[in-house]
Design a protein around this motif. Structure first.
Motif, PDB file in Angstrom:
ATOM      1  N   GLY A 104     -10.119 -26.578 -70.050  1.00  0.00           N
ATOM      2  CA  GLY A 104      -9.916 -27.575 -69.387  1.00  0.00           C
ATOM      3  C   GLY A 104     -10.356 -28.877 -70.122  1.00  0.00           C
ATOM      4  N   PRO A 105     -10.034 -30.171 -69.090  1.00  0.00           N
ATOM      5  CA  PRO A 105     -10.536 -31.513 -69.737  1.00  0.00           C
ATOM      6  C   PRO A 105     -12.006 -31.570 -69.855  1.00  0.00           C
ATOM      7  CG  PRO A 105      -9.781 -31.809 -67.429  1.00  0.00           C
ATOM      8  CD  PRO A 105      -9.484 -30.181 -67.773  1.00  0.00           C
ATOM      9  N   ASN A 106     -12.666 -32.455 -70.609  1.00  0.00           N
ATOM     10  CA  ASN A 106     -13.850 -32.596 -70.552  1.00  0.00           C
ATOM     11  C   ASN A 106     -14.738 -33.267 -69.151  1.00  0.00           C
ATOM     12  OD1 ASN A 106     -14.199 -35.931 -70.778  1.00  0.00           O
ATOM     13  ND2 ASN A 106     -12.468 -35.393 -72.273  1.00  0.00           N
ATOM     14  N   PRO A 107     -15.646 -33.330 -69.002  1.00  0.00           N
ATOM     15  CA  PRO A 107     -16.135 -33.669 -67.489  1.00  0.00           C
ATOM     16  C   PRO A 107     -16.186 -34.923 -67.423  1.00  0.00           C
ATOM     17  CG  PRO A 107     -17.849 -32.711 -68.914  1.00  0.00           C
ATOM     18  CD  PRO A 107     -16.687 -32.400 -69.627  1.00  0.00           C
ATOM     19  N   VAL A 108     -15.954 -35.860 -68.329  1.00  0.00           N
ATOM     20  CA  VAL A 108     -16.121 -37.352 -68.224  1.00  0.00           C
ATOM     21  C   VAL A 108     -14.687 -37.710 -67.573  1.00  0.00           C
ATOM     22  CG1 VAL A 108     -16.191 -39.614 -69.327  1.00  0.00           C
ATOM     23  CG2 VAL A 108     -17.903 -37.790 -70.045  1.00  0.00           C
ATOM     24  N   ALA A 109     -13.644 -36.858 -68.191  1.00  0.00           N
ATOM     25  CA  ALA A 109     -12.245 -37.286 -67.775  1.00  0.00           C
ATOM     26  C   ALA A 109     -11.969 -36.635 -66.168  1.00  0.00           C
ATOM     27  CB  ALA A 109     -11.236 -36.473 -68.683  1.00  0.00           C
ATOM     28  N   ASP A 216      -5.177 -33.145 -76.593  1.00  0.00           N
ATOM     29  CA  ASP A 216      -6.157 -32.557 -77.255  1.00  0.00           C
ATOM     30  C   ASP A 216      -7.429 -33.215 -77.560  1.00  0.00           C
ATOM     31  OD1 ASP A 216      -5.636 -34.176 -79.604  1.00  0.00           O
ATOM     32  OD2 ASP A 216      -4.257 -32.879 -80.812  1.00  0.00           O
ATOM     33  N   LYS A 217      -8.181 -32.706 -78.186  1.00  0.00           N
ATOM     34  CA  LYS A 217      -9.747 -33.043 -78.759  1.00  0.00           C
ATOM     35  C   LYS A 217      -9.685 -34.151 -79.842  1.00  0.00           C
ATOM     36  CE  LYS A 217     -11.984 -29.192 -76.237  1.00  0.00           C
ATOM     37  NZ  LYS A 217     -12.348 -30.056 -75.062  1.00  0.00           N
ATOM     38  N   VAL A 266      -9.138 -42.675 -70.612  1.00  0.00           N
ATOM     39  CA  VAL A 266     -10.403 -41.708 -70.106  1.00  0.00           C
ATOM     40  C   VAL A 266     -10.557 -40.564 -71.128  1.00  0.00           C
ATOM     41  CG1 VAL A 266      -9.930 -42.394 -67.831  1.00  0.00           C
ATOM     42  CG2 VAL A 266      -8.849 -40.171 -68.711  1.00  0.00           C
ATOM     43  N   GLY A 267      -9.988 -40.607 -72.342  1.00  0.00           N
ATOM     44  CA  GLY A 267     -10.143 -39.410 -73.215  1.00  0.00           C
ATOM     45  C   GLY A 267      -9.762 -37.949 -72.907  1.00  0.00           C
ATOM     46  N   TYR A 268      -8.552 -38.137 -72.180  1.00  0.00           N
ATOM     47  CA  TYR A 268      -8.020 -36.755 -71.491  1.00  0.00           C
ATOM     48  C   TYR A 268      -7.650 -35.749 -72.705  1.00  0.00           C
ATOM     49  CZ  TYR A 268      -6.570 -33.822 -67.745  1.00  0.00           C
ATOM     50  OH  TYR A 268      -6.219 -32.655 -67.035  1.00  0.00           O
ATOM     51  N   ASP A 269      -8.151 -34.329 -72.420  1.00  0.00           N
ATOM     52  CA  ASP A 269      -7.962 -33.342 -73.500  1.00  0.00           C
ATOM     53  C   ASP A 269      -7.605 -32.042 -73.017  1.00  0.00           C
ATOM     54  OD1 ASP A 269     -10.322 -33.125 -72.163  1.00  0.00           O
ATOM     55  OD2 ASP A 269     -11.576 -33.062 -74.164  1.00  0.00           O
ATOM     56  N   SER A 270      -6.626 -32.173 -72.397  1.00  0.00           N
ATOM     57  CA  SER A 270      -6.121 -30.748 -71.961  1.00  0.00           C
ATOM     58  C   SER A 270      -4.742 -30.823 -71.140  1.00  0.00           C
ATOM     59  CB  SER A 270      -7.071 -29.976 -71.060  1.00  0.00           C
ATOM     60  OG  SER A 270      -6.835 -28.786 -70.589  1.00  0.00           O
ATOM     61  N   ASN A 290      -4.251 -35.071 -61.329  1.00  0.00           N
ATOM     62  CA  ASN A 290      -4.608 -33.750 -61.366  1.00  0.00           C
ATOM     63  C   ASN A 290      -5.153 -33.384 -62.628  1.00  0.00           C
ATOM     64  OD1 ASN A 290      -4.376 -32.947 -58.388  1.00  0.00           O
ATOM     65  ND2 ASN A 290      -2.147 -33.312 -58.763  1.00  0.00           N
ATOM     66  N   THR A 291      -6.629 -32.962 -62.853  1.00  0.00           N
ATOM     67  CA  THR A 291      -7.037 -32.645 -64.007  1.00  0.00           C
ATOM     68  C   THR A 291      -7.121 -31.246 -64.197  1.00  0.00           C
ATOM     69  OG1 THR A 291      -9.309 -32.791 -63.017  1.00  0.00           O
ATOM     70  CG2 THR A 291      -8.449 -34.709 -64.012  1.00  0.00           C
TER      71      THR A 291
END
Length: 671
Positions: A104-109, A216-217, A266-270, A290-291
């Motif tokens: 899933g996405p990183n916790p910051v996002a 993606d990352k 926000v650097g979203y990656d998923s 919705n993350t």
């Protein structure tokens, strides 16, 4: 790539993730509570770990339990599904501390977008159009009323950490704000462990449209078109479709590009979803992000051909997206119905119990139509009061919207559930509704079209012909079988009579079978109604089958069949009615039989669903007015407020807070 992943969820989404992992050659670990010991996701996974009692707060919401399960089994990564821990930043942080990957996405996002208040601040900064509202935390009902007065009614009270319609209320007055604020905070605390709520302007006659993202990352983010989720009840989505019948290509591009810009900020990656409220003029405003993977993701998968779960797993493993924006092509139309354990005839109250029968429509491709059923139950499974009431997601895909709707209607007719009351009759009725079929949608659709609730739909010419034809066909097969057993039932002429009467509810339908019939497979000529044309009816139905499938003329139909006293209960196209096949003479006598009147239960407040008593708001001897709150009962994570339907005086109170009650249990009696 991972060799083993754990799914920190249950039900259909756990099964859905397991299917993709299996396709990718990845072993899976399920987790389960006491209530889910025999659940489908437990049986499907390669391994399973018990994590606690049925309440989610004591099992599925405990991060330490999930981490321990990973350590026990050697799972390298965790897919959270949706709900539960999927949008809690503390979860991926706890996993990371143990060297476990979060799919899933990183916790910051998650922190930036998962909190509805914070996400609106980010959206404002990113110049995304947002709904007017108050983004601060509201301390009490008095402050909530003041804020709502300043914004202007109607307003939406929403849980900051919410989702799925939990912790959400629409208020049209100050009184409704005060009551809705208390209910929203209570539901938010119960469902998400976070009772913060905020208030925003409620857009009248809105449509709910969301953009599916994939990042993606490595800084790549694309959008995969939109979904429309405007058919909602109590802010809970019921029907979803992709694409939206409202949008044109220019609006789709604008919404998609805004969503991508916000995600990149926000650097979203998923996989994630940006939700918008849209006006009928195609104007749109950011609601939330919705993350996580959305419940309704299958419709996007069917119109794009992209497996979102697979992409999430690959992204979590560090792979770059293999898809660019120019690769995304929308093909055809997809419609999803959420099959809930809710009784549509009792104001959609939760219906729990055992699935005595569970026969889903056959999945696969039929010509240009694809049928998909995402579920987490099997026949004999228990529908528990502890979790969300969704049983399955039935999805159909076809070249056009109307073809997808017609395919959905046919699949719903084939979806047989007994033991609990599902919302299938209501879903079937929606598929026939002219406003839905025309795409004239809004989030107020159900409230506007069914203001008094759902009591079934009336017989029309088409359903009358289908049900009467099926009824006479089944009756003649049944009589032919009895004739073969006894050797005495067939008339002396050697063939059955030509004239019959089929009773549907209280309506008597004359039916003619002019040429006799062959039993199995059945083939008869039938004329339904006076002077009606003759049509050929064919079927391979046999006595005992729960589903009558056959051809009536050139149309293929399915009718659900359940035994009933002196007849049968038939369901088709949203209509459920008693049916009995008679000779004309018996029909004359049947019409003279008195109708049984149900007993008067107005003296009692009955528990409308199996649930937990949260509070009793009155005392014995107290005078109450119509609309006054009597009790609050919680079931399937929703609090249901029970109000007085008339003025009166409380006599005896039979329940107390904390009691678990069965359906129709007496909560209190009026004097």
């Amino acid at each position: 790539m991972f060799s083993k992943i754990l799914i920190a969820n249950r039900g259909e989404i756990a099964c859905r993730v397991i299917k993709t992992a299996r396709k990718m050659g990845i072993k899976t670990v399920a987790v389960f509570s006491d209530a889910d010991r025999d659940a489908m996701h437990v049986a499907m996974a390669d391994e399973a770990v018990h994590i606690g009692p049925p309440p989610a707060a004591q099992s599925y919401l405990l991060i330490d339990k999930i981490v321990d399960a990973c350590k026990q089994t050697g799972a390298e990564a965790v897919h959270p599904g949706y709900g539960f821990l999927s949008e809690r930043a503390a979860f991926p942080r706890a996993l990371e501390a143990e060297g476990i990957v979060f799919i899933g996405p990183n916790p910051v996002a998650i922190d930036a977008m998962g909190d509805k208040i914070e996400s609106k601040k980010f959206a404002n900064a990113a110049k995304v159009s947002t709904v007017p509202g108050y983004l601060g935390v509201i301390e009490g009902p008095e402050e909530a009323v003041k804020i709502a007065d300043d914004i202007g009614y109607p307003v939406m009270i929403k849980a900051s950490a919410g989702g799925g319609g939990k912790g959400m209320r629409i208020a049209w007055s100050a009184d409704e704000v005060a009551d809705g604020f208390a209910r929203a905070k209570s539901e938010a605390a119960s469902s998400f462990g976070d009772d913060r709520v905020f208030i925003e302007k409620f857009i009248t006659n809105p449509r709910h449209i969301e953009i599916q993202l994939l990042g993606d990352k490595h800084g790549n983010v694309i959008y995969l078109g939109e979904r429309e989720c405007s058919i909602q009840r109590r802010n809970q989505k019921v029907i979803e479709e992709a694409p939206s019948p409202l949008l044109d290509e220019a609006t789709r591009k604008a919404m998609g590009e805004q969503s991508v810009a916000l995600a990149k900020a926000v650097g979203y990656d998923s996989a994630g979803t940006v939700e918008f409220v849209a006006g009928q003029d195609k104007s749109f405003f950011f609601l939330e992000m919705n993350t996580r993977l959305q419940v309704e993701h299958p419709v996007t998968e069917l119109i794009t051909g992209i497996d979102l779960v697979e992409q999430m797993i690959r992204v979590a493993a560090g792979e770059k997206l293999s898809i660019t924006q120019s690769d995304v092509k929308l093909k055809g139309w997809a419609v999803e119905s959420r099959v809930y354990a809710e009784d549509p005839y009792r104001n959609f109250l939760p219906s729990t119990g055992r699935l005595v029968k569970y026969r889903a429509p056959e999945e696969g491709v039929r010509g240009d139509v694809t049928v998909r059923n995402d579920t987490g139950v099997v026949e004999g499974a228990e529908i528990s009061m502890f979790y969300d009431p969704m049983i399955a997601k039935l999805v159909t895909h076809a070249p056009s919207r109307i073809e997808a709707i017609d395919a959905q209607a046919e699949a719903l007719d084939e979806f047989l559930i007994d033991g609990i009351q599902p919302n299938i009759p209501f879903l079937s009725a929606l598929m026939q509704h002219p406003r839905w079929r025309a795409g004239m949608l809004s989030t107020g659709f159900i409230a506007e079209e069914f203001p008094e609730g759902f009591s079934g739909i009336d017989l029309n010419e088409t359903t009358t012909k289908v049900l009467a034809s099926a009824a006479i066909a089944m009756e003649l097969v049944r009589r032919e079988r009895l004739d073969g057993i006894s050797g005495r039932l067939r008339p002396a002429s050697g063939k059955w009579r030509d004239e019959w009467v089929v009773r549907l509810g209280r309506e008597m339908i004359p039916v003619k079978v002019p040429e006799g019939f062959a039993a199995v497979p059945l083939e008869i000529d039938v004329a339904v109604g006076e002077g009606a044309p003759v049509e050929t009816v064919t079927s391979e139905w046999r006595p005992g089958d729960s589903l009558w499938r056959g051809m009536i003329g050139e149309t293929e139909v399915a009718v659900q069949v359940r035994p009933a006293s002196s007849g049968m209960l038939l369901s088709h196209g949203g209509v459920t009615t008693f049916a009995r096949v008679m000779t004309p003479k018996i029909a004359e006598l049947d019409a003279l039989m008195p109708v049984k009147v149900p007993p008067d239960m107005s003296k009692f407040l009955l528990c409308p669903m199996p649930g937990l008593v949260v509070s009793i708001a009155v005392d014995e001897g107290q005078e109450v007015k119509t609309g006054e709150i009597l009790a609050v009962v919680e079931a399937m994570k929703m609090e249901n407020v029970l109000r007085a339907e008339r003025d009166g005086k409380i006599g005896k109170i039979n329940a107390k807070p904390g009691d678990s009650l069965a359906v129709d249990a007496v909560i209190l009696e009026f004097a």
